[in-house]
Design a protein around this motif. Sequence first.
Motif, PDB file in Angstrom:
ATOM      1  N   GLU A   1       0.810  -1.208   0.000  1.00 18.08           N
ATOM      2  CA  GLU A   1       0.000   0.000   0.000  1.00 18.08           C
ATOM      3  C   GLU A   1       0.842   1.256   0.000  1.00 18.08           C
ATOM      4  O   GLU A   1       0.331   2.348   0.166  1.00 18.08           O
ATOM      5  CB  GLU A   1      -0.916   0.000   1.234  1.00 18.08           C
ATOM      6  N   GLU A   2       2.129   1.073  -0.157  1.00 16.18           N
ATOM      7  CA  GLU A   2       2.991   2.253  -0.142  1.00 16.18           C
ATOM      8  C   GLU A   2       3.861   2.298  -1.382  1.00 16.18           C
ATOM      9  O   GLU A   2       4.176   1.269  -1.967  1.00 16.18           O
ATOM     10  CB  GLU A   2       3.902   2.220   1.098  1.00 16.18           C
TER      11      GLU A   2
ATOM     12  N   GLY B   1      -5.112   5.611  -3.279  1.00 15.56           N
ATOM     13  CA  GLY B   1      -5.018   4.991  -1.959  1.00 15.56           C
ATOM     14  C   GLY B   1      -3.636   4.484  -1.597  1.00 15.56           C
ATOM     15  O   GLY B   1      -3.406   4.074  -0.456  1.00 15.56           O
ATOM     16  N   VAL B   2      -2.724   4.490  -2.548  1.00 13.39           N
ATOM     17  CA  VAL B   2      -1.356   4.068  -2.230  1.00 13.39           C
ATOM     18  C   VAL B   2      -0.600   5.278  -1.688  1.00 13.39           C
ATOM     19  O   VAL B   2      -0.416   6.269  -2.395  1.00 13.39           O
ATOM     20  CB  VAL B   2      -0.635   3.519  -3.474  1.00 13.39           C
TER      21      VAL B   2
ATOM     22  N   GLY C   1      -4.501   0.914  -6.886  1.00 17.92           N
ATOM     23  CA  GLY C   1      -4.371   0.730  -5.448  1.00 17.92           C
ATOM     24  C   GLY C   1      -3.284  -0.252  -5.053  1.00 17.92           C
ATOM     25  O   GLY C   1      -3.228  -0.706  -3.925  1.00 17.92           O
ATOM     26  N   LYS C   2      -2.443  -0.603  -6.023  1.00 15.90           N
ATOM     27  CA  LYS C   2      -1.367  -1.538  -5.706  1.00 15.90           C
ATOM     28  C   LYS C   2      -0.021  -0.831  -5.757  1.00 15.90           C
ATOM     29  O   LYS C   2       0.130   0.209  -6.392  1.00 15.90           O
ATOM     30  CB  LYS C   2      -1.359  -2.681  -6.731  1.00 15.90           C
ATOM     31  N   HIS C   3       0.934  -1.442  -5.094  1.00 17.67           N
ATOM     32  CA  HIS C   3       2.301  -0.942  -5.165  1.00 17.67           C
ATOM     33  C   HIS C   3       2.876  -1.271  -6.535  1.00 17.67           C
ATOM     34  O   HIS C   3       2.701  -2.378  -7.041  1.00 17.67           O
ATOM     35  CB  HIS C   3       3.125  -1.604  -4.065  1.00 17.67           C
TER      36      HIS C   3
END
Lengths: 354, 422
Positions: free
Chosen positions: B12-13, B53-54, B327-329
Motif C-alpha cells: 500500500e505504499e 489509496g497508495v 491501489g497496488k504498489h
Amino acid sequence: MIYRENGQFKSSYRADQQIFPIRQDRYVVLGVLLIAFVAAPLLASNYFLQAILTPFLILSLAAIGLNILVGYCGQISIGSGAFMAVGAYAAWNFGVRIPEIPLVGQILLGGVFATLVGVVFGIPSLRIRGLYLAVTTLAAQFFVDWAFLRIAFFTNYSPSGNVSVPALTAFGLPVQTPAQKYVFVLIFVVIFALLAKNLVRGAIGRQWMAIRDMDVAAEVIGIRPVYAKLTAFAVSSFFIGVAGALWAYIHLGSWEPLAFDLTRSLQLLFIVIIGGLGSIVGSFFGAAFMVLLPVLLTNVPHWFGLSLAVDTASHIEHMVFGALIVFFLIVEPHGLARLWSIGKEKLRLWPFPH
Amino acid sequence: MLTMSTAALAAEEQYIPLLTYRTGSFAPLGIPWADGKLDYLALVNERDGGVNGVKLVYEECETAYATDRGVECYERMKGKGGGASGFDTQSTGITFALTDKAFVDGIPIETMGYGLSHSVNGSVFEWNFPLLGTYWTAADVMIQDIAKQVGQDKLKDQRIALVYHDSPYGKEPIALLQARAKAEGFKLDLYPVTAPGVEQKSTWLQVRKNRPDFILLWSAGIMTPTAIREAQAVGYPRDKIYGIWWAASESDVADLGAAAKGYKGITIHNSAEDGPVHEAVKAMHAKGKGAENGDKYVGSLAHTRGMMISMMQVEAIRTAQEKFGKGKHMTPEQVRWGFENLNLDEARLKELGFEGIMRPVKTSCSNHMGDDWARIVQWNGNKFEVVSDWYQSDKSFVDPLVKEMSAKYAAEKKITPRTCEG
C-alpha cells in the motif's frame, strides 16, 4: 596474555624478516583476508559492497600511494587528485582506442601514465621542498583539471566532456555485480598493499625514509636524492593512478574531471594524516574513517528515529568532520595507525604493564 | 510470516527517493527545487490520500551536487520500499553515473529539462526520461527567439556567444548550437567558465572585446548573478542575455534587482505562471504540512518546476496503476511503463491544477521526452514576466543529433536498441 610472541623462535633470517613476525598477527591478517574475500561478497548487502567497501578500498589504495610520497619520503603533495585523473583518463583512452587491451591492462596502463606525469611534476622536488613543493603539486592539479576539461582528444570528443565505461569483463569473467566489482578491487588492493609494504621495508624504502628524515645526511651517507625522490614520485603516482582508474571504472562508471578535483586531493591528504604518516595500515584506517564517517553521520539520526533535515545533517557532518580532524591531530598527531600500534604494545604487556 | 506481512504492508505504499542539494554552491537553486518536489508529494498524500489509496513514502538524500555522493544515495535508496519509483537526480553528472546503473538495476531515471539530451531516444535509453525538454531543445528555442528578434534572414550576421559552466551540464548545448551555426551561418563563440563560476573577469573582457550580439548563459548557482554583474560591469545589455531554465529562477536575480533588469530566461512550459495547484499547496502549508519553510518559495520558478517533476513522477505511477492494478504498489519496471505511456491532456492538467502552467504532454516508447514546449521570460526588476509565445524545438536540428549520439552511445555500450512501434 594471548597476544605475545613468547615461545615463537626464529631459526632463519627469512623467518625473522616476515611482514608479520608474530604468529597471532598472521592469523588475524589471514582471518581478515578470509572475511574480505569470502564472507563479505557472500553476506554483505549490495549497498554495503558498492557504496561503502568498494570506495573504501579504492581510497585506501590511493592513500597508500600518497603515503609513500608524503609519509615515507617526506615530499608533500596536494596534487594526488590530478594523478588519479590521469590514471582514469589514460586507462579509458586506451580502452576506447585499443579495445583489445584487457581491462587489467588498461588499468595498469593508466597507472603507467600517471607515473610519467608524476615524475614530471616530481622534478621540482629536486630543488625545492616543503610548502613550496606542495604548491608546485597544486599546479599539477590545476593543469590536469584544465587539460581534461578543455582538450577534447582526452574525452574522445564527447560533446559534454563526460565519459563512461562499457560493461566490464576481466579474464573472461564479468565485473558487473557489486560483489564482482568488490572482489576485483580487493584483489588489486591486496596485491598493491603487499607490494607497497615490501617496497618500504626494502632498500628503496629505507632510502626514502632517510631522505624524509634529513636529506643532507642521507646524501652524505651515499643516497642519491634524485633517484630516491623521483622513485618515490613514480611509485606513488603509479599507485594513485591505478586507484584513479579503479575509482572511475568500478566505482563511478561515468565521470567528469570534477570527480578528481582539488577536494579529492585534500581528502586523500586528510586520509593519510588521520590514518598515520608513514604507515601502510594507517592508509586503510584513514580511508575507513573518511568513507564511514559521513555515512554514519547521515544514518545514525535515522536509526534513533530522529528526523533531521538533510541540509542540517550535511552541515553537522562538516562540523563534526572538522572537529574530529582537529581532535585527532591534537590527541594523536601520528594518526590512527599510531593508536593501533600503542594498542598492540599494551596488549603484549598485558596483564603486567611495566 | 514476517516477510509476508511486510510485503503486504509495502503493497500500500510507494517509495520515492528524492536526491537534492540543499548545500554547496548550487544551494540557492537546489532548496526551492527540493521543496517543490517534496511539497507536491506531501500534497498528494494530504489531499488525495496518495495515488488511488497508495501512500507515497519519500525521503531526501543530500548530494551537494557531487557525483559520488549521488551514487551513494542511489545505492542506499534504490531497493527500499519494494524498489524506488524513480530518481530525479537533480544533476547532470549524477545522471551520467546513474544512467549506466539504471540499465542494470532497472530503475527509471527522470530528468525533467536536463540530463542527457540524447536519452530522448527511448529505444536505446529504456530507463531514462528527459521529460518536457532537454538542453538541445532549450538551445534551439533560444536561437529561434533570437531569429524572431532580428529577423530570420539576419540570423546569419549574428555573433552568438555561449558562456557556460565548464562541466557536462554546461557543455550539453554545444553540439546543437554548432549544428545550427553551421546550417544557418551565424558565428558561435564558446566561453567556458571554470566551476563554480565566481571567476569570470577574463570571460567578460573577451565579451567586451568581441561584442557578441547575444549571449546564451548556461550557468548555475553562484555563476548566474556573477555573470549578470560582470555584464553590467562591461556594459553588456542584460536583455541580450538568455539564461537556461536553471539559471533563470528568482534566486538568481532577486538580490541584483535593477542590475538584472531585462535579463531573459527560458522556462520549461509555462512554469512562470501560478495555477490552482499553488493554492492547494498554500492551503496545505497553512495546516503545517509539507516543506519546512512553508510558503517561502511557493510560486517561484524553481519551486514550481520541482512540483512539476514530482507531478510527472506521480502521474507515471498512476498511469502504471491503470494498467497493472489500481491501489497496488508498483514495481520500478511498472513505473517505467507508466513514464513511457504518460498522456497528460488539457483536461487532466486541469484536474491536477496545472492548467496554464504547462501544455499537454504525451510520451511513447521511442520518444521519452514527450512534447517540448518552452517560453521566454524576462526579469522586470521584481518578477519574471512571460514575454514570448510558445516555442517548440526544430526537429530537423534536434532529431538527427539525438539519433546520431544515441547510436554512438548504443555502440559504445553494446546495447541493442529495442524496436518501438510508436
